[in-house]
Structure formats: structure tokens, C-alpha cells
Motif scaffolding. Sequence first.
Motif, PDB file in Angstrom:
ATOM      1  N   THR A  19      18.935  19.665  60.499  1.00 35.85           N
ATOM      2  CA  THR A  19      18.597  19.404  59.098  1.00 35.85           C
ATOM      3  C   THR A  19      19.667  19.933  58.157  1.00 35.85           C
ATOM      4  OG1 THR A  19      16.233  19.508  59.627  1.00 35.85           O
ATOM      5  CG2 THR A  19      16.853  19.741  57.315  1.00 35.85           C
ATOM      6  N   GLU A  20      20.150  21.145  58.418  1.00 33.89           N
ATOM      7  CA  GLU A  20      21.173  21.742  57.555  1.00 33.89           C
ATOM      8  C   GLU A  20      22.480  20.951  57.625  1.00 33.89           C
ATOM      9  OE1 GLU A  20      23.692  25.912  57.006  1.00 33.89           O
ATOM     10  OE2 GLU A  20      22.038  25.802  58.457  1.00 33.89           O
ATOM     11  N   MET A  21      22.861  20.509  58.834  1.00 33.22           N
ATOM     12  CA  MET A  21      24.120  19.774  58.967  1.00 33.22           C
ATOM     13  C   MET A  21      24.049  18.429  58.255  1.00 33.22           C
ATOM     14  SD  MET A  21      27.145  20.176  60.189  1.00 33.22           S
ATOM     15  CE  MET A  21      28.187  19.111  59.185  1.00 33.22           C
ATOM     16  N   LEU A  22      22.946  17.735  58.397  1.00 31.04           N
ATOM     17  CA  LEU A  22      22.799  16.453  57.711  1.00 31.04           C
ATOM     18  C   LEU A  22      22.785  16.643  56.195  1.00 31.04           C
ATOM     19  CD1 LEU A  22      20.198  14.708  60.046  1.00 31.04           C
ATOM     20  CD2 LEU A  22      22.653  14.217  59.865  1.00 31.04           C
ATOM     21  N   ALA A  23      22.187  17.743  55.733  1.00 30.37           N
ATOM     22  CA  ALA A  23      22.200  18.036  54.292  1.00 30.37           C
ATOM     23  C   ALA A  23      23.619  18.282  53.802  1.00 30.37           C
ATOM     24  CB  ALA A  23      21.309  19.240  54.000  1.00 30.37           C
ATOM     25  N   ARG A  24      24.432  18.939  54.614  1.00 35.15           N
ATOM     26  CA  ARG A  24      25.839  19.165  54.249  1.00 35.15           C
ATOM     27  C   ARG A  24      26.586  17.844  54.131  1.00 35.15           C
ATOM     28  NH1 ARG A  24      28.513  24.490  57.093  1.00 35.15           N
ATOM     29  NH2 ARG A  24      26.796  25.954  56.774  1.00 35.15           N
ATOM     30  N   LEU A  25      26.314  16.936  55.050  1.00 35.30           N
ATOM     31  CA  LEU A  25      26.984  15.632  55.001  1.00 35.30           C
ATOM     32  C   LEU A  25      26.563  14.861  53.749  1.00 35.30           C
ATOM     33  CD1 LEU A  25      26.715  14.484  58.736  1.00 35.30           C
ATOM     34  CD2 LEU A  25      28.630  15.629  57.596  1.00 35.30           C
ATOM     35  N   GLU A  26      25.286  14.910  53.439  1.00 34.98           N
ATOM     36  CA  GLU A  26      24.791  14.208  52.254  1.00 34.98           C
ATOM     37  C   GLU A  26      25.422  14.783  50.990  1.00 34.98           C
ATOM     38  OE1 GLU A  26      20.528  12.170  51.200  1.00 34.98           O
ATOM     39  OE2 GLU A  26      20.544  14.137  52.175  1.00 34.98           O
ATOM     40  N   SER A  27      25.516  16.109  50.912  1.00 30.99           N
ATOM     41  CA  SER A  27      26.137  16.758  49.752  1.00 30.99           C
ATOM     42  C   SER A  27      27.616  16.424  49.653  1.00 30.99           C
ATOM     43  CB  SER A  27      25.951  18.276  49.843  1.00 30.99           C
ATOM     44  OG  SER A  27      24.597  18.637  49.766  1.00 30.99           O
ATOM     45  N   GLU A  28      28.266  16.325  50.813  1.00 30.38           N
ATOM     46  CA  GLU A  28      29.705  16.019  50.804  1.00 30.38           C
ATOM     47  C   GLU A  28      29.961  14.612  50.301  1.00 30.38           C
ATOM     48  OE1 GLU A  28      33.757  17.069  51.443  1.00 30.38           O
ATOM     49  OE2 GLU A  28      31.900  18.209  51.187  1.00 30.38           O
ATOM     50  N   SER A  29      29.139  13.656  50.697  1.00 29.06           N
ATOM     51  CA  SER A  29      29.290  12.290  50.180  1.00 29.06           C
ATOM     52  C   SER A  29      29.144  12.263  48.668  1.00 29.06           C
ATOM     53  CB  SER A  29      28.245  11.368  50.823  1.00 29.06           C
ATOM     54  OG  SER A  29      28.466  11.196  52.191  1.00 29.06           O
TER      55      SER A  29
END
Length: 282
Positions: free
Chosen positions: A208-218
Motif C-alpha cells: 500500500t505504501e509503495m503504490l501510494a508513493r507511485l501515485e504521489s510521484e505521478s
Amino acid sequence: MSRWLRNACLVGVGLREVVGIEPRHGGKPADVLAVASLDPAISGGMPEVRNWGAPLATVMADLARKVKTVDVSVADDWVRYWRVEAPDGLGSMGELRALAQSRFEELFGATSADWVVEADWQASGSMLASAMPRELVEALRSSAEACGLTLRTVAPAAVRWFNRHADGMVTDCWFCSFGERSVCAVLFEGGHVVHVRQFRFDQKPDTTEMLARLESESLRVGLPQPRHAYFAGQTQMKGEGEVGSFKLKVLGRFDAMPELRPRSGQGVTAEASLLAFSGWVK
């Protein structure tokens, strides 16, 4: 179907150990032919090793008694990644190399002469570039040569994993290659590299944390968020399928390939074994 070449070995240079693996077919655990510990200095940024020569010489000497050729995969923890855009009208491959080296120095504040910079120099448009410490690469070459081994390939883990799985990936996606303390995240749009971010961390994030990081990076870079994400490398993450706004697939799972596990009692982690296997020819 995977194939294996007799008298060859896979070597993984992990964050804390160097491992030589001989894979076995039919679901049998791999044979560990050589292992040596590293003692990296870790202070929040790039790790450092004061002397690559001794552990690599130990591993190569052990391998030379059993094989003739080695393929080496280097953990993402030791590698730096970035995106290079090849402009129209570029005159030569040498100019593209110089552009990649210049961009590396601009981004990381390091002298490119101390690093081995690689990319798909035949490609056009944007591409993933990588840099491995020159001291490491030269120590691999010299230790292999001293033992009469052929060092066939040396490549970063993210490049190995992407080349292994690219044919099964959609063209708009996040591709993430995990090291022990880092993630190389590459954003693809229409099959082209549009953004690269390398995350470093003290504790590996969960799904969950890693996917949230990807979403924030986009959002941070103003690029469309893709529907698909692929995780590869040293990750045991669960939760494939629909996770939040993503459709996630974890590549190279241990439970899907028993050959990725070393035989018990051989003093090597499963993660290091997996790193070495990233170089297995399909």
C-alpha cells in the motif's frame, strides 16, 4: 521455457553478500557454488564498500573450480538510474554517451569517470540509463580474469528484470525493481520511458505504501497515473490484483518458481539467490 548453458554460473552482487548460483531444472532448489560477505557502510544514501577485491576474488576463485563463464547481476542498491532523452539529429553514439554522462553529473553531482554509464545506445527517444561504480565493475573483471573465467555480462538488476518480463507488460505502467534498501521506479507511457525515480529507504515499504508513493510521484511530475504496476526484484509483497487504483502484478515470485530458492543450509539468503537468477537466460 528457460534454458541453461553448461559450465556457466549466475552471480548476484547484493547489498551484503556476493553469491554464485547454479540453477536446477524440474523444481529442484539451486546449488550455491560460492558466497562471500560484504561489509557495506550505510549512512542513508548510497552504500559504500572499501575493498571490492577481496570478496569478489574469493567468489571467483571458488567458481573457477566448477564453471568457465559467469553472468553478473548487480543489486539496485549499488546502481543509479535516470532518464536520457536522445534529441533529434544526434550525430553519433559517442554523443549520446556524452549526453548521458553529462546528465548523470548534473543529477548526482558525481564524476562520471568513476562510474560505468550504460543505456540502450541503439534506442531513439527517451531511455533508461544506469551507472554502476567503476571500482566494482573493474574488480569483477580483474578477479574473473585472474581466475581464468569469462565475464560474459554485467548488468544492473532493474535492467535484468525488465528485459526478462517486458514482453508480458502493458505499455502504460509503473515498473519497480526492488533492492534491499532501494526501489528503481520507471514510468512508461506508450512503451516509452517518461520518468525515472529511485527511492531509498531504511525500511522496505509495504504494498500500500509503495503504490501510494507511485501515485504521489505521478502527481508531482504532472504525468498521467497508469492503471498497471509491476513489482520485481527483492520483494515478497503480497496483494496482487486490484489494489487501490492499481492493478498490481508481482514478477518472479518464489512460490511460482522453486528453482529460485537455494538449497537449505548453504548460508545464503533467498533474496540474494533471486538477484543472481535475474540473469537467467529465458
